[in-house]
Structure formats: structure tokens, C-alpha cells
Write an enzyme that holds these catalytic residues in place. Structure first.
Site, mmCIF file in Angstrom:
data_model
loop_
_atom_site.group_PDB
_atom_site.id
_atom_site.type_symbol
_atom_site.label_atom_id
_atom_site.label_comp_id
_atom_site.label_asym_id
_atom_site.label_seq_id
_atom_site.Cartn_x
_atom_site.Cartn_y
_atom_site.Cartn_z
ATOM 1 N N THR A 1 30.806 79.997 -0.290
ATOM 2 C CA THR A 1 29.808 80.787 0.420
ATOM 3 C C THR A 1 30.106 80.733 1.914
ATOM 4 O OG1 THR A 1 27.429 81.113 0.774
ATOM 5 C CG2 THR A 1 28.173 78.844 0.439
ATOM 6 N N HIS A 2 30.009 81.889 2.559
ATOM 7 C CA HIS A 2 30.365 82.016 3.978
ATOM 8 C C HIS A 2 29.199 82.636 4.737
ATOM 9 C CE1 HIS A 2 32.776 82.553 7.552
ATOM 10 N NE2 HIS A 2 32.443 83.834 7.586
ATOM 11 N N ASP B 1 38.880 83.163 4.201
ATOM 12 C CA ASP B 1 37.706 83.937 3.792
ATOM 13 C C ASP B 1 38.080 85.361 3.396
ATOM 14 O OD1 ASP B 1 36.006 81.736 4.341
ATOM 15 O OD2 ASP B 1 35.938 82.277 6.450
#
Length: 201
Positions: free
Chosen positions: A109-110, A146
Site C-alpha cells: 500500500t502506497h 511503486d
């Protein structure tokens, strides 16, 4: 069948705790079978212990090379036969061995709406750019920064008086809810990856 989750942490473990809490409901469809970490003495490991979940630690400085660490961390993770590996505030970039072993099963999760603002300063970079909407992205992990296929995103409005701290806190709340929601969905219904398109269920 209940999905097996291995959660990776580097710090306080608030996302881990949210997943542990969700897994107490049998209808959630998943259980945390192990917690992995890259350092000792962190709250995330304490949370695992309190929940009766086994944990393991591999510190990068304890290995002769980053590749050696990656191979060991991969083996330690694989011992728990995870259906999903979840980076929950895990601050180490894994290597090729780990990515190859858990391809299509390692999610992270970013705290930004990717592909905008990758890296460790998502909220700060979003504020500096002057965006009106920030948010969080749940994505598969690949060899880039990412850059993996996106599973889900949630938008968080940027307020005129936001600071990096206030925006970060609101994003964290939305990010945690999204993580718990989608890990449950993936556990119960499965998922497919077609190029960059991810379909849950």
C-alpha cells in the site's frame, strides 16, 4: 478455504493490527499466519506476539550481501506458505529472488495516487505539487519503485490548510480501510492480473 496472509512490517504495525482485527471474523476469509520484519524491537512484532502469530526477523546488516538477505528472507517467508504477502509499512525493497517467488501475490500500500508521487514522500510531494486530490494505492509489487499493477485506489481531498502531517493522517485512515477491504475481497473471491489490469473476484 481461508487464505494465508504473511504481513511484512518495519515499524508500529497499525496496518498489521487492522488486518489481525479483521481476521478475527471467520467471514473475512483470511488469517495472518506469520509476520516478517527487517528489524528487532518494533511494535509490529509486539502486536504479532500479542495475537499469538509467529514472527521472523532478517536484518540486512547481518548478511554479507543484499542478495543473501533476499534469499534468506524469501525462504523464511515461503516457510509459511502464504497465499498473499502484504507489505504493511515494510521499508525494505526486496530483490529478484523474493519477487520471482511471490510474483502476483506480493502487494503493498502506497500513500499517493500512483503513478503520481512514488517513493517515500507521497503526501509531501503531492502537497508541493499543489494537487487538490491525494489518496492511497494498493498495488502488486514488481521490480520498480511503486510501479506494479494497481489493485485499488482511494481519493482523499487536499484541504487548503493541510500540512504534510494532517494530510498524511487522513490518507493513513483511508489507506488502512482500503487495505483491509481489498485483502478480504481477494481472500474470498480471488483475483486475476492481465497485463496492468487487475480484477478482484
Amino acid at each position: 478455504m481461508t487464505a494465508r496472509l504473511v504481513v511484512l512490517v518495519s515499524g508500529s504495525g497499525t496496518n498489521l493490527q487492522a488486518l489481525l482485527d479483521a481476521c478475527t471474523d471467520p467471514a473475512y476469509g483470511a488469517t495472518v499466519v506469520a509476520v516478517g520484519a527487517d528489524r528487532h524491537g518494533i511494535a509490529g512484532l509486539t502486536r504479532a506476539q500479542a495475537a499469538g502469530v509467529p514472527s521472523y526477523v532478517a536484518r540486512v546488516p547481518d548478511f554479507a550481501s543484499r542478495d543473501e538477505w533476499d534469499e534468506t528472507f524469501t525462504a523464511l517467508t515461503a516457510e509459511h506458505r502464504p497465499d498473499l504477502v502484504i507489505g504493511a509499512g515494510f521499508l525494505k525493497l526486496v530483490g529478484k529472488t523474493f519477487l520471482d517467488r511471490f510474483e502476483g501475490r506480493y502487494i503493498n500500500t502506497h500513500n499517493a495516487l500512483l503513478p503520481s508521487f512514488p517513493g517515500i514522500h507521497g503526501p509531501r510531494d503531492a502537497l508541493a505539487y499543489g494537487v487538490k486530490v491525494a489518496g492511497a494505492t494498493l498495488h502488486f509489487v514488481d521490480g520498480g519503485m511503486d510501479t506494479g499493477a494497481i489493485i485499488a485506489q482511494v481519493a482523499v481531498p487536499v484541504l487548503d490548510d493541510d500540512t504534510e502531517d494532517t494530510l498524511s493522517e487522513r490518507i493513513k485512515d483511508a489507506e488502512r480501510a482500503q487495505l483491509v477491504d481489498y485483502v478480504g475481497r481477494m481472500a474470498r473471491a480471488g483475483w486475476t492480473i492481465n497485463g496492468r489490469k487487475v480484477i478482484v473476484g
